[in-house]
Design an enzyme around this catalytic site. Structure first.
Site, PDB file in Angstrom:
ATOM      1  CD  GLU A   1      -1.984  -2.240   1.293  1.00  0.00           C
ATOM      2  OE1 GLU A   1      -0.908  -2.768   1.434  1.00  0.00           O
ATOM      3  OE2 GLU A   1      -3.102  -3.099   0.906  1.00  0.00           O
TER       4      GLU A   1
ATOM      5  CG  HIS B   1      -9.727  -7.593   8.414  1.00  0.00           C
ATOM      6  ND1 HIS B   1      -8.773  -8.046   9.135  1.00  0.00           N
ATOM      7  CD2 HIS B   1      -9.050  -7.308   7.241  1.00  0.00           C
ATOM      8  CE1 HIS B   1      -7.708  -8.438   8.682  1.00  0.00           C
ATOM      9  NE2 HIS B   1      -7.939  -7.998   7.410  1.00  0.00           N
TER      10      HIS B   1
END
Lengths: 434, 367
Positions: free
Chosen positions: B90, B159
């Site tokens: 990322e 998450h």
């Protein structure tokens, strides 16, 4: 622990070349062809590796005694870089470089200007006219100047916070530099960026970044965009030996290699990441090899001709084969920033040693003088001119006003949508963003 | 005494028959239904078709057709130069996206979920959001960061976080969060066209939900203005603000409240930054009561900002303290019963609205 200077000497050949090691080859010359000098011819034939070597030879003695105009002579001169390039996963370029009197004198002037500018910034900082961070580049001028000589304005450059000289090389003015450092309107970022945030988009200079290592993925993104737009240009993303350990660098390099991006990663290895020497921060300080699958080149970053040669080579390589790493072996005389004396983690002897043996401006001065391209007085005059330019720019910058209060709220967005923004006391200070 | 009088007044209004003004009724009669997924996909498709500078980047966006199939079919249509599968890095690929935006391209960077955006948050904030300001307008960053945000179902603490309040606190960013298909289409198209960095917070559980859309919404030029909230349901007794999935919950809560004679005005924020303070305040000045609803952590959340804004601008109009409904102040647990407690439910919104209307205590107990 080896001192920096002894380590450098152990790995390099001495850099002083007696005059017989170079050749003066004349091609495309307007001078009448003279009778060739046999000794010189032999010396020339050893170095005539370039396909452009001409057959017109001038005797050395008459060449030296000829007084040519110093600023416009573009007659090619062939020289050698201080040391050969060390290559990783690629063929090193030749250490023979083509230059000219005009180019050498331009290099001299540009580097002298940068040197003077940085030293003046030091004084301004101590006089508290510059606030916050100020990271000076003196000692590293050859990297900025040599790189610019190898590129066009279509190529992009992005660097970290030690950006004053890189900005100048890309066409910035002294007034823009000093005004920005002092937080004035005429600054390149209108006083809103500061020392670490110089930009010049019309010359494809993208800053100016304060977060160590962030500029490398950004630079690979610029290269991506150049490839996407089919611009046939490259991006040079500069970073230091400290940033070389950043994970995002390897992430960006991986993607650049996968996607064949025309990205050149340039490690300006001045051997200290703030106060930490490279051997304390990197398990492997051979930064030019750390690209692993990506080729690399180690370059004497204090030799502007070597820098130019390496950047020319890298540009050609990147356009065809994707990313390449250049490690510029360079040195900063100042500490990491103005808050760092720079002497707690290295000896004064080391600093003076580098200044005496490897200073980039002195190297060019010696070259110019030994080739009789200018006199000592002419070079001193250039330095005086440059000093005056810097002083004038500072005086002008000092007169320049600080930004208007309304500038607090400008450029938050490119398109503000008429949204409201607030000052510290939102009942007192509100603004509509245009 | 006053409490009983107030109850009686509210009781009287209970008698009036008020038509529920629902958004659904205002669409054209031949309303097509599309899922949020289809809405996002069509928005990306149209914007890529209209502007060759738009490209997509992210994990699995290409050959896998998108981790949640949002980018389905786009690789086939636009080719690998414009739909790029990235490695799981990322920080690296977000930096590359921002750099491409510096040069003038228009990247749409997908985070598989916004939890992973934390690995790239330096690029979102320091490289993207602040550049236009630091460069005094030289470097604008026309990038969109999109992906699912907030809780899904049973995915656990790492998450499930909602990032709306984190990103919305940062000047230089625009933060949008669609609820239905119309929002998804209009806001994503607006985000891609916008010259500033936009954080586009979707919701995984909404991807499969269908909503009716008018022909206007389906038109390729359709766009929703950034910075404007939408009144999804008009009311007069209490204002409920929400975004993303919570809008659906708030609308259901409003239906339940209506049976008790409490007519809630439901505001779909759509835009977290810029926040549509004027719509929110105008509504509170009308209803005099406010309940803010969000999925994210309560402390320093979106509701906190809305509450402060209303207290600053409309203090005299408030008849009750502002109520905040938010995710529980704990990392998201896995067990289904605990997870249910960690995320706002419809009954929480109903209860808070009743409290705001001083209706939570049974009549007999108020003396």
């Amino acid at each position: 622990m080896p001192t920096l200077l002894s380590a450098w000497f152990n790995s390099h050949q001495p850099n002083l070349h007696p005059p017989s090691f170079y050749s003066l080859s004349l091609f495309r010359s307007s001078h009448p062809p003279p009778s060739p000098n046999p000794t010189l011819a032999m010396a020339l034939s050893r170095f005539a590796s370039s396909s452009r070597s001409g057959s017109l030879l001038k005797p050395l003695s008459s060449a030296i005694s000829l007084r040519r105009p110093i600023s416009t002579d573009t007659t090619p001169i062939t020289l050698e870089t201080s040391v050969p390039f060390t290559a990783h996963q690629c063929e090193a370029p030749s250490r023979t470089v083509q230059t000219s009197a005009n180019e050498l004198l331009t290099f001299f002037r540009d580097m002298a200007l940068m040197r003077r500018m940085e030293i003046a910034a030091d004084s301004l900082y101590k006089a508290k006219l510059i606030r916050g961070f100020c990271h000076l580049y003196d000692g590293q001028e050859a990297v900025a100047v040599g790189m610019e000589a190898a590129l066009t304005k279509k190529d992009c450059i992005i660097t970290a916070y030690r950006d004053h000289c890189t900005f100048m090389a890309r066409g910035g003015t002294l007034l823009e530099v000093f005004a920005e450092l002092m937080g004035r309107q005429a600054g390149c970022s209108r006083g809103k960026g500061g020392s670490m945030h110089f930009y010049k988009k019309d010359s494809n200079f993208y800053g100016g970044h304060g977060i160590v290592g962030a500029q490398v993925p950004l630079g690979c993104g610029l290269a991506f965009a150049q490839k996407y737009s089919k611009d046939e240009a490259v991006t040079f993303a500069l970073y230091g030996d400290g940033a070389a350990n950043q994970g995002q660098l390897f992430e960006a390099l991986n993607i650049s290699a996968l996607w064949d991006l025309p990205a050149i990663l340039v490690c300006e290895n001045n051997h200290y990441g703030m106060g930490t020497a490279e051997w304390r921060a990197a398990k492997s300080p051979a930064y030019y090899k750390r690209g692993d699958y990506a080729p690399g080149l180690k370059v004497d970053g204090m030799d502007v001709l070597a820098v130019k040669q390496a950047c020319t080579f890298a540009k050609e390589h990147a356009l065809k084969n994707g990313p390449i790493i250049l490690e510029m072996d360079t040195y900063r005389y100042h500490g990491h920033s103005m808050s760092d004396p720079g002497s707690t983690y290295r000896t004064r002897d080391e600093i003076t040693g580098v200044r005496q043996e490897r200073d980039p401006i002195e190297r060019i001065r010696k070259l110019i003088l030994s080739h009789d391209l200018a006199t000592e007085k002419e070079l001193k005059d250039i330095e005086k001119e440059v000093r005056k330019e810097v002083d004038d720019a500072i005086a002008q910058a000092k007169e320049n006003p600080v930004p208007e209060s309304s500038e607090l709220f400008t450029n938050v967005y490119a398109k503000g949508l008429g949204v409201e923004s607030f000052g510290a006391d939102r009942k007192e200070v509100r603004a509509t963003l245009p | 005494m006053l409490a009983i009088a107030r109850q009686r007044i509210l009781g009287q209004s209970f008698q009036k028959i008020r038509p529920a003004v629902s958004v659904l009724r205002s669409y054209s009669s031949a309303a097509k239904q599309i899922t949020v997924r289809e809405a996002l996909n069509s928005a990306l498709d149209e914007e890529m078709s209209a502007d060759p500078k738009v490209f997509l980047m992210g994990e699995e966006v290409g050959e896998y057709q998108g981790a949640y199939k949002i980018t389905k079919g786009l690789l086939e249509k636009y080719g690998p130069e414009r739909v790029l599968d990235t490695p799981i890095t990322e920080a690296g690929f977000t930096g590359i996206g921002v750099g491409a935006a510096y040069y003038g391209l228009k990247p749409v960077v997908e985070f598989m979920t916004f939890n992973f955006s934390m690995q790239a948050i330096d690029h979102i904030i320091n490289s993207a959001a602040k550049s236009n300001y630091m460069s005094a307008g030289q470097i604008s960053v026309p990038i969109v960061f999109r992906g699912p945000n907030g809780a899904a179902a049973g995915v656990g603490a790492q998450h499930s976080q909602c990032y709306a309040s984190w990103y919305a606190s940062c000047p230089g960013l625009k933060v949008l969060s669609p609820y239905n298909s119309e929002d998804a289409r209009g806001l994503l198209k607006a985000a891609i066209r916008d010259p500033d960095p936009v954080v586009f917070l979707e919701n995984e559980l909404l991807y499969g939900e269908s909503f009716p859309v008018s022909d206007e919404v389906l038109d390729s030029s359709f766009c929703i203005p950034i910075g404007k909230a939408k009144i999804e349901r008009e009311g007069k007794d209490v204002t409920i603000t929400a975004f993303s999935k919570m809008v659906g919950y708030a609308l259901k809560a409003a239906e339940i409240l209506e049976k008790d004679g409490i007519y809630a005005e439901v505001i779909n924020l759509r835009s977290i930054r810029p926040l549509d303070r004027s719509t929110i305040n105008a509504s509170v000045r009308k209803t005099n009561r406010l309940v803010t609803v969000e999925e994210g952590f309560p402390q320093h959340g979106v509701g906190a900002e809305i509450c402060a804004s209303v207290v600053e601008e409309s203090f005299a109009y408030l008849d009750a303290p502002v109520e905040r409904i938010a995710g529980a102040d704990v990392p998201m647990p896995y067990a289904a019963n605990l997870e249910r407690m960690a995320v706002p439910q419809i009954e929480d919104i109903v209860r808070a609205a009743r409290r705001a209307c001083y209706r939570s205590v049974p009549l007999a107990a108020a003396a």
